[in-house]
Design a protein around this motif. Structure first.
Motif, short mmCIF file in Angstrom:
data_model
loop_
_atom_site.label_atom_id
_atom_site.label_comp_id
_atom_site.label_asym_id
_atom_site.label_seq_id
_atom_site.Cartn_x
_atom_site.Cartn_y
_atom_site.Cartn_z
N LEU A 1 -4.66 -35.57 -4.14
CA LEU A 1 -5.66 -35.27 -5.16
C LEU A 1 -5.72 -33.79 -5.54
CD1 LEU A 1 -8.63 -37.66 -4.25
CD2 LEU A 1 -6.89 -37.93 -6.02
N PRO A 2 -5.81 -32.87 -4.57
CA PRO A 2 -5.86 -31.45 -4.97
C PRO A 2 -4.60 -30.99 -5.69
CG PRO A 2 -6.63 -31.71 -2.72
CD PRO A 2 -6.02 -33.01 -3.12
N PHE A 3 -3.42 -31.42 -5.20
CA PHE A 3 -2.20 -30.95 -5.83
C PHE A 3 -1.96 -31.64 -7.17
CE2 PHE A 3 -1.12 -29.73 -1.36
CZ PHE A 3 -1.15 -28.37 -1.60
N ALA A 4 -2.51 -32.83 -7.35
CA ALA A 4 -2.47 -33.45 -8.67
C ALA A 4 -3.28 -32.62 -9.66
CB ALA A 4 -3.01 -34.88 -8.61
N LEU A 5 -4.45 -32.15 -9.24
CA LEU A 5 -5.27 -31.30 -10.09
C LEU A 5 -4.58 -29.97 -10.38
CD1 LEU A 5 -8.80 -31.88 -8.48
CD2 LEU A 5 -8.01 -32.71 -10.71
N VAL A 6 -3.93 -29.41 -9.37
CA VAL A 6 -3.19 -28.15 -9.57
C VAL A 6 -2.08 -28.34 -10.59
CG1 VAL A 6 -1.68 -26.46 -8.47
CG2 VAL A 6 -3.75 -27.22 -7.29
N MET A 7 -1.34 -29.45 -10.46
CA MET A 7 -0.26 -29.72 -11.41
C MET A 7 -0.80 -29.88 -12.82
SD MET A 7 2.40 -32.95 -11.58
CE MET A 7 1.14 -34.05 -12.24
N LEU A 8 -1.89 -30.63 -12.96
CA LEU A 8 -2.46 -30.85 -14.29
C LEU A 8 -2.95 -29.55 -14.92
CD1 LEU A 8 -4.47 -34.14 -13.62
CD2 LEU A 8 -2.32 -33.92 -14.89
N ARG A 9 -3.48 -28.66 -14.11
CA ARG A 9 -4.01 -27.38 -14.64
C ARG A 9 -2.89 -26.40 -14.94
NH1 ARG A 9 -5.76 -24.14 -17.43
NH2 ARG A 9 -7.53 -22.72 -17.13
N ARG A 10 -1.99 -26.19 -13.98
CA ARG A 10 -0.99 -25.13 -14.11
C ARG A 10 0.22 -25.54 -14.95
NH1 ARG A 10 -0.51 -22.51 -8.00
NH2 ARG A 10 -2.65 -21.73 -7.86
N GLU A 11 0.68 -26.75 -14.76
CA GLU A 11 1.94 -27.15 -15.39
C GLU A 11 1.75 -27.99 -16.64
OE1 GLU A 11 4.20 -25.53 -14.01
OE2 GLU A 11 3.11 -25.05 -12.19
N VAL A 12 0.71 -28.83 -16.66
CA VAL A 12 0.51 -29.73 -17.80
C VAL A 12 -0.40 -29.08 -18.84
CG1 VAL A 12 -0.26 -32.02 -18.52
CG2 VAL A 12 0.90 -31.73 -16.33
N GLY A 13 -1.36 -28.26 -18.39
CA GLY A 13 -2.19 -27.53 -19.34
C GLY A 13 -3.58 -28.09 -19.56
N PHE A 14 -4.11 -28.85 -18.60
CA PHE A 14 -5.48 -29.35 -18.74
C PHE A 14 -6.47 -28.19 -18.69
CE2 PHE A 14 -5.65 -34.11 -17.63
CZ PHE A 14 -4.46 -34.35 -18.31
N THR A 15 -7.58 -28.35 -19.40
CA THR A 15 -8.62 -27.33 -19.40
C THR A 15 -9.56 -27.52 -18.20
OG1 THR A 15 -10.16 -28.66 -20.71
CG2 THR A 15 -8.55 -27.31 -21.91
N GLU A 16 -10.44 -26.54 -17.98
CA GLU A 16 -11.42 -26.63 -16.88
C GLU A 16 -12.35 -27.83 -17.09
OE1 GLU A 16 -13.30 -22.89 -17.09
OE2 GLU A 16 -11.66 -21.78 -16.13
N ALA A 17 -12.79 -28.03 -18.31
CA ALA A 17 -13.70 -29.15 -18.60
C ALA A 17 -13.02 -30.49 -18.33
CB ALA A 17 -14.16 -29.09 -20.04
N GLU A 18 -11.74 -30.60 -18.68
CA GLU A 18 -11.01 -31.84 -18.42
C GLU A 18 -10.86 -32.09 -16.93
OE1 GLU A 18 -8.13 -32.23 -22.35
OE2 GLU A 18 -7.52 -30.94 -20.70
N LEU A 19 -10.64 -31.03 -16.16
CA LEU A 19 -10.52 -31.20 -14.71
C LEU A 19 -11.84 -31.62 -14.10
CD1 LEU A 19 -8.21 -28.25 -13.59
CD2 LEU A 19 -7.63 -30.63 -13.97
N LEU A 20 -12.95 -31.09 -14.60
CA LEU A 20 -14.26 -31.53 -14.11
C LEU A 20 -14.49 -33.00 -14.42
CD1 LEU A 20 -16.62 -28.51 -14.81
CD2 LEU A 20 -16.15 -29.55 -12.60
N SER A 21 -14.00 -33.44 -15.56
CA SER A 21 -14.14 -34.86 -15.91
C SER A 21 -13.37 -35.74 -14.93
CB SER A 21 -13.63 -35.09 -17.33
OG SER A 21 -14.40 -34.38 -18.27
N THR A 22 -12.22 -35.26 -14.46
CA THR A 22 -11.48 -36.04 -13.47
C THR A 22 -12.24 -36.12 -12.16
OG1 THR A 22 -10.21 -34.12 -12.66
CG2 THR A 22 -9.27 -35.36 -14.49
N SER A 23 -12.98 -35.05 -11.82
CA SER A 23 -13.79 -35.08 -10.59
C SER A 23 -14.90 -36.11 -10.71
CB SER A 23 -14.38 -33.69 -10.31
OG SER A 23 -13.36 -32.74 -10.10
N ILE A 24 -15.52 -36.18 -11.89
CA ILE A 24 -16.56 -37.19 -12.12
C ILE A 24 -15.95 -38.58 -12.00
CG2 ILE A 24 -18.18 -38.11 -13.81
CD1 ILE A 24 -18.43 -35.22 -14.90
N ALA A 25 -14.75 -38.75 -12.52
CA ALA A 25 -14.07 -40.06 -12.43
C ALA A 25 -13.83 -40.43 -10.98
CB ALA A 25 -12.75 -40.02 -13.20
N ILE A 26 -13.50 -39.45 -10.14
CA ILE A 26 -13.25 -39.71 -8.73
C ILE A 26 -14.49 -40.29 -8.06
CG2 ILE A 26 -12.82 -38.61 -6.49
CD1 ILE A 26 -10.98 -36.64 -7.94
#
Length: 273
Positions: A94-119
């Motif tokens: 889970l943490p490294f999936a978020l890191v990949m989405l932020r650093r390599e794929v280009g997700f925004t901070e708000a999008e990452l928070l939405s994934t946390s809510i989904a979790i």
């Protein structure tokens, strides 16, 4: 179930509040960390007042006595092998999936928070359902089904390469389903652990189990992070490094249920011990 539900609900509220705050003040994480720090201090104060006492004597629980239970109980060792590996994989993927989405794929901070809510929404969604399945079918089938399902979900991460609406929707679905399956795995863990815990002296078994799983779950992400960092430094294709990591994690996840395969409805019998 009540404890897990309350935990998930509280975190959902926190992340919704965090998302609202960051939408008004982008990048201003300090107040959020302050809230977490305050609650952390409150928790320390509450824990400090809890008694640490053996059920059998007036003395505190000795660590070597607790771990002797693990050495002398093959069923408990099998459970901890499955649960320890499962927890280690979860806190690595889970943490490294978020890191990949932020650093390599280009997700925004708000999008990452939405994934946390989904979790945490996924974790809350089917707790009662998993309890019913375990009561009727036993824990083994839940360990197996959720482990294989988590492996397939982990493997699906290798198709993520660019950001966009489809990628964001897919990420939300991934985290939601991952949390649903993880909650089932956790319910099966709790069910079997309490079955294996002596009624007259439960603390030793629970302490040994928690520490054993916690140590493994702390070491594996640390080692995985070092390996990923080394790979990312030398690889021309950074996404490929993450994809290799998720493929390895999925392979281990697909078989980690094997030690717990006997924990069915008849797992109290001694024929397989």
């Amino acid at each position: 179930g009540l404890l897990r539900s309350g935990w998930h609900f509280t975190l959902i509220v926190f992340y919704l509040g965090a998302a609202y705050w960051l939408s008004r003040a982008p990048g201003d994480f300090a107040p959020l960390f302050a809230v977490v720090l305050i609650f952390g201090i409150v928790r320390l104060l509450l824990v400090s007042r809890m008694p640490e006492q053996s059920e059998l004597t007036d003395q505190g629980i000795r660590v070597r006595e607790a771990f002797a239970l693990v050495r002398n109980n093959p069923r408990l060792r099998r459970l901890l092998a499955t649960v320890g590996s499962g927890q280690a994989l979860r806190v690595s993927v889970l943490p490294f999936a978020l890191v990949m989405l932020r650093r390599e794929v280009g997700f925004t901070e708000a999008e990452l928070l939405s994934t946390s809510i989904a979790i945490f929404t996924g974790g809350l969604a089917l707790l009662y359902f998993w309890g019913r399945v375990i009561d009727r079918q036993g824990a083994a089938i839940v360990f197996q089904g959720t482990s294989i399902g988590l492996a397939l979900l982990t493997l699906s991460l290798i198709v993520v390469s660019t950001s966009g609406e489809n990628a964001f929707g897919g990420a939300l679905l991934f985290f939601f389903l991952y949390a649903i399956l993880s909650s089932g795995f956790g319910m099966a863990d709790t069910h079997v652990l309490f079955k294996l815990t002596p009624v007259d002296s439960p603390a030793r078994t629970l302490v040994a189990a928690a520490v054993s799983v916690g140590v493994v779950a702390a070491l594996v992400p640390f080692i995985a992070g070092i390996a990923l960092e080394y790979g990312l430094r030398s690889a021309p294709d950074r996404l490929l490094v993450y994809h290799v990591f998720f493929t390895i994690a999925a392979t281990v996840q697909a078989i980690n249920w094997w030690p717990a395969r006997h924990f069915g409805l008849d797992h109290d019998q001694e024929t397989w011990a």
